[in-house]
Write a protein that holds these residues in place. Structure first.
Motif, PDB file in Angstrom:
ATOM      1  N   LYS A 130     -73.008   4.323  61.623  1.00  0.00           N
ATOM      2  CA  LYS A 130     -73.751   3.160  62.102  1.00  0.00           C
ATOM      3  C   LYS A 130     -72.960   2.441  63.178  1.00  0.00           C
ATOM      4  O   LYS A 130     -72.008   1.728  62.893  1.00  0.00           O
ATOM      5  N   PHE A 131     -73.401   2.639  64.387  1.00  0.00           N
ATOM      6  CA  PHE A 131     -72.785   1.961  65.522  1.00  0.00           C
ATOM      7  C   PHE A 131     -73.881   1.271  66.324  1.00  0.00           C
ATOM      8  O   PHE A 131     -75.069   1.430  66.032  1.00  0.00           O
ATOM      9  N   PHE A 132     -73.457   0.555  67.376  1.00  0.00           N
ATOM     10  CA  PHE A 132     -74.441  -0.114  68.220  1.00  0.00           C
ATOM     11  C   PHE A 132     -75.055   0.908  69.164  1.00  0.00           C
ATOM     12  O   PHE A 132     -74.343   1.499  69.985  1.00  0.00           O
ATOM     13  N   PRO A 133     -76.348   1.158  69.054  1.00  0.00           N
ATOM     14  CA  PRO A 133     -76.951   2.264  69.795  1.00  0.00           C
ATOM     15  C   PRO A 133     -76.901   2.105  71.309  1.00  0.00           C
ATOM     16  O   PRO A 133     -76.838   3.102  72.020  1.00  0.00           O
ATOM     17  N   ALA A 134     -76.915   0.868  71.799  1.00  0.00           N
ATOM     18  CA  ALA A 134     -76.951   0.678  73.255  1.00  0.00           C
ATOM     19  C   ALA A 134     -75.555   0.736  73.885  1.00  0.00           C
ATOM     20  O   ALA A 134     -75.442   0.797  75.104  1.00  0.00           O
ATOM     21  N   PHE A 135     -74.517   0.705  73.060  1.00  0.00           N
ATOM     22  CA  PHE A 135     -73.156   0.776  73.594  1.00  0.00           C
ATOM     23  C   PHE A 135     -72.717   2.237  73.686  1.00  0.00           C
ATOM     24  O   PHE A 135     -73.168   3.077  72.915  1.00  0.00           O
ATOM     25  N   THR A 136     -71.809   2.498  74.592  1.00  0.00           N
ATOM     26  CA  THR A 136     -71.246   3.850  74.669  1.00  0.00           C
ATOM     27  C   THR A 136     -70.332   4.070  73.463  1.00  0.00           C
ATOM     28  O   THR A 136     -69.918   3.124  72.787  1.00  0.00           O
ATOM     29  N   ALA A 137     -70.034   5.347  73.227  1.00  0.00           N
ATOM     30  CA  ALA A 137     -69.130   5.677  72.120  1.00  0.00           C
ATOM     31  C   ALA A 137     -67.793   4.977  72.321  1.00  0.00           C
ATOM     32  O   ALA A 137     -67.223   4.395  71.398  1.00  0.00           O
ATOM     33  N   ARG A 138     -67.328   5.011  73.545  1.00  0.00           N
ATOM     34  CA  ARG A 138     -66.036   4.406  73.854  1.00  0.00           C
ATOM     35  C   ARG A 138     -66.068   2.900  73.588  1.00  0.00           C
ATOM     36  O   ARG A 138     -65.148   2.347  72.986  1.00  0.00           O
ATOM     37  N   ARG A 139     -67.171   2.255  74.006  1.00  0.00           N
ATOM     38  CA  ARG A 139     -67.282   0.810  73.818  1.00  0.00           C
ATOM     39  C   ARG A 139     -67.305   0.470  72.332  1.00  0.00           C
ATOM     40  O   ARG A 139     -66.674  -0.492  71.887  1.00  0.00           O
ATOM     41  N   ASN A 140     -68.063   1.264  71.569  1.00  0.00           N
ATOM     42  CA  ASN A 140     -68.114   1.041  70.128  1.00  0.00           C
ATOM     43  C   ASN A 140     -66.719   1.125  69.518  1.00  0.00           C
ATOM     44  O   ASN A 140     -66.333   0.285  68.705  1.00  0.00           O
ATOM     45  N   LEU A 141     -65.977   2.142  69.902  1.00  0.00           N
ATOM     46  CA  LEU A 141     -64.638   2.312  69.326  1.00  0.00           C
ATOM     47  C   LEU A 141     -63.673   1.243  69.831  1.00  0.00           C
ATOM     48  O   LEU A 141     -62.784   0.801  69.098  1.00  0.00           O
ATOM     49  N   GLU A 142     -63.853   0.829  71.075  1.00  0.00           N
ATOM     50  CA  GLU A 142     -62.982  -0.229  71.604  1.00  0.00           C
ATOM     51  C   GLU A 142     -63.159  -1.523  70.814  1.00  0.00           C
ATOM     52  O   GLU A 142     -62.197  -2.226  70.531  1.00  0.00           O
ATOM     53  N   LEU A 143     -64.408  -1.810  70.467  1.00  0.00           N
ATOM     54  CA  LEU A 143     -64.658  -3.017  69.673  1.00  0.00           C
ATOM     55  C   LEU A 143     -64.023  -2.893  68.296  1.00  0.00           C
ATOM     56  O   LEU A 143     -63.434  -3.846  67.782  1.00  0.00           O
ATOM     57  N   LEU A 144     -64.163  -1.707  67.690  1.00  0.00           N
ATOM     58  CA  LEU A 144     -63.541  -1.496  66.378  1.00  0.00           C
ATOM     59  C   LEU A 144     -62.025  -1.638  66.486  1.00  0.00           C
ATOM     60  O   LEU A 144     -61.386  -2.283  65.655  1.00  0.00           O
ATOM     61  N   ALA A 145     -61.464  -1.019  67.516  1.00  0.00           N
ATOM     62  CA  ALA A 145     -60.010  -1.074  67.697  1.00  0.00           C
ATOM     63  C   ALA A 145     -59.548  -2.518  67.884  1.00  0.00           C
ATOM     64  O   ALA A 145     -58.545  -2.948  67.299  1.00  0.00           O
ATOM     65  N   ALA A 146     -60.306  -3.272  68.681  1.00  0.00           N
ATOM     66  CA  ALA A 146     -59.945  -4.673  68.899  1.00  0.00           C
ATOM     67  C   ALA A 146     -60.024  -5.449  67.594  1.00  0.00           C
ATOM     68  O   ALA A 146     -59.181  -6.297  67.304  1.00  0.00           O
TER      69      ALA A 146
END
Lengths: 328, 347
Positions: free
Chosen positions: B103-119
């Protein structure tokens, strides 16, 4: 890592997510477009009338004055004869100022413009706040996020904080941009910025109102777990308050106490640093029942207290729900 | 797909996960539904542990409770000996989990999703391209999540868990909806993670699929523990292994085998089923062929028949139904102190 740095890190992360969202971007662009388009109307109002406008308005004034000269005496007599009071039956003589032969004062134009931008920003903040958490529930990403950061209150605080900060920033930019553009156009057309301080204060008060709207949207969507449901609540309130507001028109009726507690009246009172609303009092005489309008005041202090209490209740109750509720 | 370096722990608790008398009941307008009923779960540290049971048996509910997403009605849970959910924040960095679908944000890129998680978890941003590369999504990192296939979404979710370099990975039905290649890939990933020293807890309703990769298993049904332990031990409880042989004359072949001390049974379609001699620990298939060949009976077919987890599960649930009315089934035998670990690919 300390709790303070955890809070800061999460807040920054939530802000980054909020500003990355397409909904936020679209809402921001629409707000800017609305401010820009409104300047067309502002330009009309603050520019001095052209020669043709002056001629046309003079013609309207002459017609009105001629009509007044011919008919006002007979009309007033007829009104008084039918039981009207001197005040009610007076037909004042038209003046050139009534026909806008001068540019509108800055304070009036800017005041209206800032109030408009305040309401538009309020709506945008509500929608963005609602969709911010509503999307997390609908995509299920909230559960994913909580498996990484399980401290519920910390997560909740960072999300509410992000909505508050983003709403405040957006409201400050939009409302002061509106004020700045109106002031600029006024100066370009040679007008004076009389009353600038008062309008700036209104723009400043629009900031906490936008924050409230953002938090309200967030809380409604959190409680209902859906953006559309939060919008439905807002729409339902508009419908219900419209009906109840009508019923509350009678100051001595069963809902006569209601107007000071309606959200829209308190938004108005907060923005304008106090506002008035009108009710009627029914008077029964031998000739029948008549209504007399009475003006009532809602103070700034009343509206500030009203919003502060609602904000605390909403934020705390949503926090309790978020902390305890199962996330699936 | 590769895995990153071995996790940071040196001395480890015996159990990565445990629950004791865990209960959860869902209440709705239609009434109460017991999802988990007194579950005792023990997941040894290291290796792949299968958490098995049919749909609706309480696997996902248990995992959600372990991760603090839902609250148990009663019972205790620990992750690395820390009671959860109370101490979950203290151990969450050691746990990566994918619950049901990624479950990730569908409109964000994979990288953006992971960057948010990492942050959010304080992981360095540089880890994002690394973990994307590790799961084979390095070149698709700038694509939106919604454009991903289910297999890619699963891999992205695994990449998300790897941001933390966790000691324990919890995968809930990770192969749901995947094609055979995707299933194979996920199995390899799980095996690789376990071989790198991590503990992998994988839930599934497809028992035979997990059998191929798991070292130890817990089988539950209707929210209750049915069996737990090493896969081989569990399989041994499901029945004896046998070979099915096809000979020109099944009756003669069976007679010869009886004379040699075997206990043959009629098998399907004119075959003969041969089990281990009574008292013998294992069946020696070469002995079967040798005995028959000495009497000039040559086999057209010899097929090993081993019990699988599905069969074990069906037996266990059948026993439970027969014993319905009893408050609980008998407690299962304890886990072996040092369960043998599988490595080097799938079983």
């Amino acid at each position: 890592m300390s709790a303070a740095s955890d809070v800061g890190r999460l807040l920054v992360t939530e802000l980054r997510r909020l500003v990355s969202r397409r909904v936020t971007l679209v809402a921001g662009l629409l707000l800017l477009a609305a401010v820009g388009l409104f300047q067309l109307a502002v330009n009309e109002q603050v520019s001095p009338p052209t020669a043709s406008q002056v001629t046309e308005q003079q013609r309207y004034f002459d017609q009105a004055h001629q009509e007044w000269e011919q008919e006002h005496a007979a009309q007033e007599k007829q009104c008084l004869d039918s039981g009207g009071s001197q005040t009610d039956c007076a037909w004042p003589e038209p003046t050139p100022a009534d026909y806008a032969l001068t540019a509108s004062p800055f304070a009036d134009v800017a005041g209206t413009a800032v109030q408009l931008s305040a309401y538009v920003t309020l709506l945008a903040a509500f929608f963005v706040g609602a969709s911010f958490i509503g999307a997390e529930y609908s995509t299920g990403s909230l559960a994913n996020w909580l498996t990484f950061v399980p401290r519920r209150l910390l997560v909740y605080g960072s999300k509410v904080g992000a909505v508050l900060l983003a709403s405040a920033a957006a409201a400050a930019v939009i409302n002061f941009l509106m004020l700045g553009l109106v002031a600029l156009l006024t100066r370009v057309h040679g007008g004076d910025l009389v009353g600038l301080g008062g309008v700036a204060a209104t723009a400043g008060r629009a900031v906490p109102i936008a924050c409230l709207a953002g938090v309200a949207g967030f809380v409604f969507a959190l409680l209902t777990r859906h953006t559309v449901a939060a919008l439905g609540i807002a729409l339902g309130y508009v419908l219900v308050s419209g009906v109840l507001g009508g019923l509350a028109g009678n100051a001595e009726g069963p809902l006569g106490w209601l107007p000071p507690w309606l959200a829209e009246n308190n938004v108005d009172a907060f923005l304008k640093h106090g506002s008035t609303y009108t009710q009627y009092v029914l008077t029964t005489t031998e000739q029948g029942t008549s209504g007399t309008e009475v003006e009532k005041h809602i103070s700034f202090g009343h509206s500030a207290t009203y919003w502060a209490v609602l904000l605390v209740v909403a934020v705390v109750s949503a926090a309790l729900v978020f902390r305890r509720r199962d996330v699936t | 797909m590769t895995t990153s370096a071995a996790p940071r722990h040196a001395r480890a608790p015996e159990l990565a996960v445990s629950t004791t008398d865990l209960r959860k009941t869902y209440r709705s307008r239609r009434g109460r539904r017991v999802a988990v009923e007194g579950l005792d779960l023990r997941v040894p540290r290291g290796g792949v542990h299968g958490f098995l049971g049919p749909n609706g048996s309480g696997k996902t509910t248990t995992i959600r409770m372990l991760l603090g997403l839902i609250r148990p009605d009663s019972g205790t849970m620990t992750l690395f000996d820390q009671p959860v959910p109370e101490r979950l924040p203290a151990v969450v960095d050691r746990v990566g989990a994918i619950v049901e679908q990624p479950k990730f944000f569908p409109a964000f890129t994979a990288r953006r999703n992971l960057e948010l998680l990492a942050a959010g978890i304080g992981a360095p941003k540089e880890r994002v391209p690394q973990v994307l590369e590790e799961v084979g999504l390095g070149e698709r990192g700038r694509d939106r999540f919604r454009s991903y296939s289910l297999g890619m979404k699963q891999r992205l979710a695994i990449a998300g868990t790897l941001l933390k370099d966790p000691e324990l990975l919890i995968f809930d039905e990770p192969t749901n909806g995947l094609d055979p290649a995707g299933i194979h890939e996920i199995r390899q990933t799980m095996r690789g993670l376990a071989d790198a020293g991590r503990t992998v807890l994988v839930s599934s309703h497809i028992l035979n699929e997990v059998q191929q990769v798991a070292d130890t298993v817990t089988i539950i049904g209707r929210g209750r523990l049915l069996a737990e332990g090493d896969v081989d031990d569990i399989l041994a409880r499901g029945g004896t292994e046998a070979v099915r042989v096809r000979a020109p004359d099944p009756a003669v072949a069976a007679q010869v085998l009886v004379e040699a001390g075997f206990a043959p049974e009629p098998g399907p379609e004119g075959t003969v089923l041969v089990r281990a001699r009574p008292g013998a620990p294992r069946l020696d298939s070469s002995a079967v062929t040798r005995v028959l060949a000495q009497r000039e009976i040559y086999l057209a077919e010899l097929v090993w028949q081993r019990p699988d987890l599905e069969e074990v599960f069906l037996n266990l649930t059948a026993e439970e139904h027969l014993g319905a009315g009893a408050p609980h089934s008998a407690p299962p035998p304890p886990l072996p102190q040092s369960a043998p670990r599988r490595s080097g690919g799938e079983r």
